[in-house]
Design a protein around this motif. Structure first.
Motif, PDB file in Angstrom:
ATOM      1  N   TYR A  59      35.531  37.062  51.617  1.00 23.29           N
ATOM      2  CA  TYR A  59      33.541  36.748  51.970  1.00 23.29           C
ATOM      3  C   TYR A  59      33.512  36.877  53.513  1.00 23.29           C
ATOM      4  CZ  TYR A  59      31.146  32.765  52.598  1.00 23.29           C
ATOM      5  OH  TYR A  59      29.999  31.885  52.943  1.00 23.29           O
ATOM      6  N   LEU A  60      35.207  37.028  54.618  1.00 21.20           N
ATOM      7  CA  LEU A  60      34.128  37.250  56.152  1.00 21.20           C
ATOM      8  C   LEU A  60      33.657  38.566  56.060  1.00 21.20           C
ATOM      9  CD1 LEU A  60      37.051  34.897  57.149  1.00 21.20           C
ATOM     10  CD2 LEU A  60      34.845  34.718  57.304  1.00 21.20           C
ATOM     11  N   GLY A  61      34.276  39.502  55.057  1.00 18.87           N
ATOM     12  CA  GLY A  61      33.545  40.992  55.258  1.00 18.87           C
ATOM     13  C   GLY A  61      34.887  41.715  55.822  1.00 18.87           C
ATOM     14  N   LEU A  62      36.252  41.092  56.015  1.00 18.60           N
ATOM     15  CA  LEU A  62      37.311  41.747  56.287  1.00 18.60           C
ATOM     16  C   LEU A  62      38.086  42.918  55.344  1.00 18.60           C
ATOM     17  CD1 LEU A  62      39.113  38.727  58.606  1.00 18.60           C
ATOM     18  CD2 LEU A  62      38.315  40.057  59.029  1.00 18.60           C
ATOM     19  N   PRO A  63      38.749  43.304  55.810  1.00 17.52           N
ATOM     20  CA  PRO A  63      38.940  45.132  55.158  1.00 17.52           C
ATOM     21  C   PRO A  63      39.967  44.518  54.384  1.00 17.52           C
ATOM     22  CG  PRO A  63      39.191  45.348  57.434  1.00 17.52           C
ATOM     23  CD  PRO A  63      38.209  44.182  57.099  1.00 17.52           C
ATOM     24  N   LEU A  64      40.534  44.477  53.419  1.00 19.29           N
ATOM     25  CA  LEU A  64      41.434  43.962  52.769  1.00 19.29           C
ATOM     26  C   LEU A  64      42.428  44.596  51.074  1.00 19.29           C
ATOM     27  CD1 LEU A  64      43.035  40.964  51.247  1.00 19.29           C
ATOM     28  CD2 LEU A  64      41.686  41.189  49.664  1.00 19.29           C
ATOM     29  N   VAL A  65      43.573  45.426  52.092  1.00 19.75           N
ATOM     30  CA  VAL A  65      44.382  46.501  51.546  1.00 19.75           C
ATOM     31  C   VAL A  65      45.346  45.357  50.704  1.00 19.75           C
ATOM     32  CG1 VAL A  65      45.122  48.168  52.058  1.00 19.75           C
ATOM     33  CG2 VAL A  65      43.832  47.754  53.989  1.00 19.75           C
ATOM     34  N   ASN A  67      47.325  44.960  46.605  1.00 28.23           N
ATOM     35  CA  ASN A  67      47.778  45.150  46.072  1.00 28.23           C
ATOM     36  C   ASN A  67      47.345  44.768  44.080  1.00 28.23           C
ATOM     37  OD1 ASN A  67      49.744  43.631  46.062  1.00 28.23           O
ATOM     38  ND2 ASN A  67      51.451  45.291  44.708  1.00 28.23           N
ATOM     39  N   SER A  68      46.279  44.235  44.262  1.00 24.15           N
ATOM     40  CA  SER A  68      45.955  42.944  43.236  1.00 24.15           C
ATOM     41  C   SER A  68      45.063  43.851  42.420  1.00 24.15           C
ATOM     42  CB  SER A  68      45.018  41.699  43.531  1.00 24.15           C
ATOM     43  OG  SER A  68      44.842  40.639  42.054  1.00 24.15           O
ATOM     44  N   LYS A  69      46.202  44.156  40.981  1.00 25.83           N
ATOM     45  CA  LYS A  69      45.347  44.892  40.124  1.00 25.83           C
ATOM     46  C   LYS A  69      43.847  44.036  39.478  1.00 25.83           C
ATOM     47  CE  LYS A  69      47.424  48.110  36.256  1.00 25.83           C
ATOM     48  NZ  LYS A  69      47.821  47.657  35.694  1.00 25.83           N
ATOM     49  N   LYS A  70      44.009  42.880  38.905  1.00 29.15           N
ATOM     50  CA  LYS A  70      42.823  42.109  38.500  1.00 29.15           C
ATOM     51  C   LYS A  70      41.815  42.303  39.748  1.00 29.15           C
ATOM     52  CE  LYS A  70      43.927  37.898  36.383  1.00 29.15           C
ATOM     53  NZ  LYS A  70      43.954  38.355  35.109  1.00 29.15           N
ATOM     54  N   LEU A  71      41.899  42.640  41.134  1.00 27.23           N
ATOM     55  CA  LEU A  71      40.145  42.350  42.230  1.00 27.23           C
ATOM     56  C   LEU A  71      40.838  44.392  42.668  1.00 27.23           C
ATOM     57  CD1 LEU A  71      41.249  39.384  44.785  1.00 27.23           C
ATOM     58  CD2 LEU A  71      40.258  39.411  42.009  1.00 27.23           C
ATOM     59  N   SER A  72      40.939  44.586  41.978  1.00 31.11           N
ATOM     60  CA  SER A  72      41.448  46.227  41.933  1.00 31.11           C
ATOM     61  C   SER A  72      39.950  47.148  42.705  1.00 31.11           C
ATOM     62  CB  SER A  72      41.470  47.309  41.157  1.00 31.11           C
ATOM     63  OG  SER A  72      40.769  47.068  39.993  1.00 31.11           O
ATOM     64  N   ARG A  73      38.553  46.411  41.998  1.00 32.74           N
ATOM     65  CA  ARG A  73      37.438  46.324  42.104  1.00 32.74           C
ATOM     66  C   ARG A  73      36.636  46.266  43.788  1.00 32.74           C
ATOM     67  NH1 ARG A  73      34.102  44.128  38.102  1.00 32.74           N
ATOM     68  NH2 ARG A  73      32.337  44.809  39.585  1.00 32.74           N
ATOM     69  N   PHE A  74      37.641  46.154  44.178  1.00 28.17           N
ATOM     70  CA  PHE A  74      37.089  45.092  45.534  1.00 28.17           C
ATOM     71  C   PHE A  74      38.336  45.160  46.590  1.00 28.17           C
ATOM     72  CE2 PHE A  74      35.619  42.435  41.991  1.00 28.17           C
ATOM     73  CZ  PHE A  74      34.483  42.388  42.035  1.00 28.17           C
ATOM     74  N   GLY A  75      37.372  45.427  47.982  1.00 27.25           N
ATOM     75  CA  GLY A  75      38.790  45.581  48.980  1.00 27.25           C
ATOM     76  C   GLY A  75      38.840  46.907  48.933  1.00 27.25           C
ATOM     77  N   TYR A  76      40.262  46.900  48.740  1.00 24.71           N
ATOM     78  CA  TYR A  76      40.714  48.589  49.372  1.00 24.71           C
ATOM     79  C   TYR A  76      42.653  48.386  48.845  1.00 24.71           C
ATOM     80  CZ  TYR A  76      37.214  49.194  52.910  1.00 24.71           C
ATOM     81  OH  TYR A  76      36.002  49.138  53.535  1.00 24.71           O
ATOM     82  N   TYR A  77      41.794  48.667  46.759  1.00 25.52           N
ATOM     83  CA  TYR A  77      43.637  48.817  46.387  1.00 25.52           C
ATOM     84  C   TYR A  77      43.720  49.679  46.178  1.00 25.52           C
ATOM     85  CZ  TYR A  77      45.644  48.740  42.051  1.00 25.52           C
ATOM     86  OH  TYR A  77      46.314  48.095  41.018  1.00 25.52           O
ATOM     87  N   TYR A  78      45.494  49.392  46.483  1.00 24.13           N
ATOM     88  CA  TYR A  78      46.564  50.541  46.180  1.00 24.13           C
ATOM     89  C   TYR A  78      47.619  50.241  45.041  1.00 24.13           C
ATOM     90  CZ  TYR A  78      49.365  47.463  48.311  1.00 24.13           C
ATOM     91  OH  TYR A  78      50.917  46.463  49.359  1.00 24.13           O
ATOM     92  N   PRO A  79      47.632  50.462  43.781  1.00 21.16           N
ATOM     93  CA  PRO A  79      48.759  49.905  42.859  1.00 21.16           C
ATOM     94  C   PRO A  79      49.907  50.400  42.953  1.00 21.16           C
ATOM     95  CG  PRO A  79      47.962  52.704  42.791  1.00 21.16           C
ATOM     96  CD  PRO A  79      47.025  52.739  44.505  1.00 21.16           C
TER      97      PRO A  79
END
Length: 133
Positions: A59-65, A67-79
């Motif tokens: 929400y704040l536009g902060l970079p979120l790295v 491993n949440s598969k449910k949110l993999s389309r958002f932030g910066y996902y790693y499996p």
């Protein structure tokens, strides 16, 4: 302050080998922590894929790295537990996040709509939980 936790952490290489590389604090208000310690949120979860922290960061536009598969389309996902991919995502954040911030925020709106408490699909699912046939 927890003696068990302090003792457990004292056996890890990251604590033993790096003076003040990692610090542990009692709970801190999120906005105060971001203000004092930095604005990249690095998270690793196990069985907690919809942590409120994720929504706050996005929400704040902060970079979120994360491993949440449910949110993999958002932030910066790693499996899963892939720390090499997490490191690559951190590098990606450092190189591109500011220039991509507008698109990042626009994309996150999709997430907030999907999980909004008044979204029809969420209300229907909640009613189904309450009313069993």
């Amino acid at each position: 302050k927890n003696p068990f936790f302090c003792n457990l952490m004292s056996y890890t290489d990251i604590v033993r080998r790096k003076d003040k590389f990692i610090m542990f604090h009692n709970r801190i208000i999120f906005a105060a922590a971001i203000n004092k310690y930095g604005s990249l949120v690095l998270s690793h979860q196990i069985l907690n894929e919809l942590n409120n922290l994720y929504f706050d960061a996005l929400y704040l536009g902060l970079p979120l790295v994360h491993n949440s598969k449910k949110l993999s389309r958002f932030g910066y996902y790693y499996p899963e537990y892939n720390t090499f991919k997490a490191v690559n995502q951190i590098k990606h954040v450092l190189n591109t996040h500011i220039s991509n911030l507008s698109n990042y925020k626009k994309k996150n709106v999709q997430l907030f709509r999907a999980y909004h408490p008044k979204a029809r699909s969420n209300l229907s699912a909640f009613v189904k939980l309450l009313v069993k046939d």
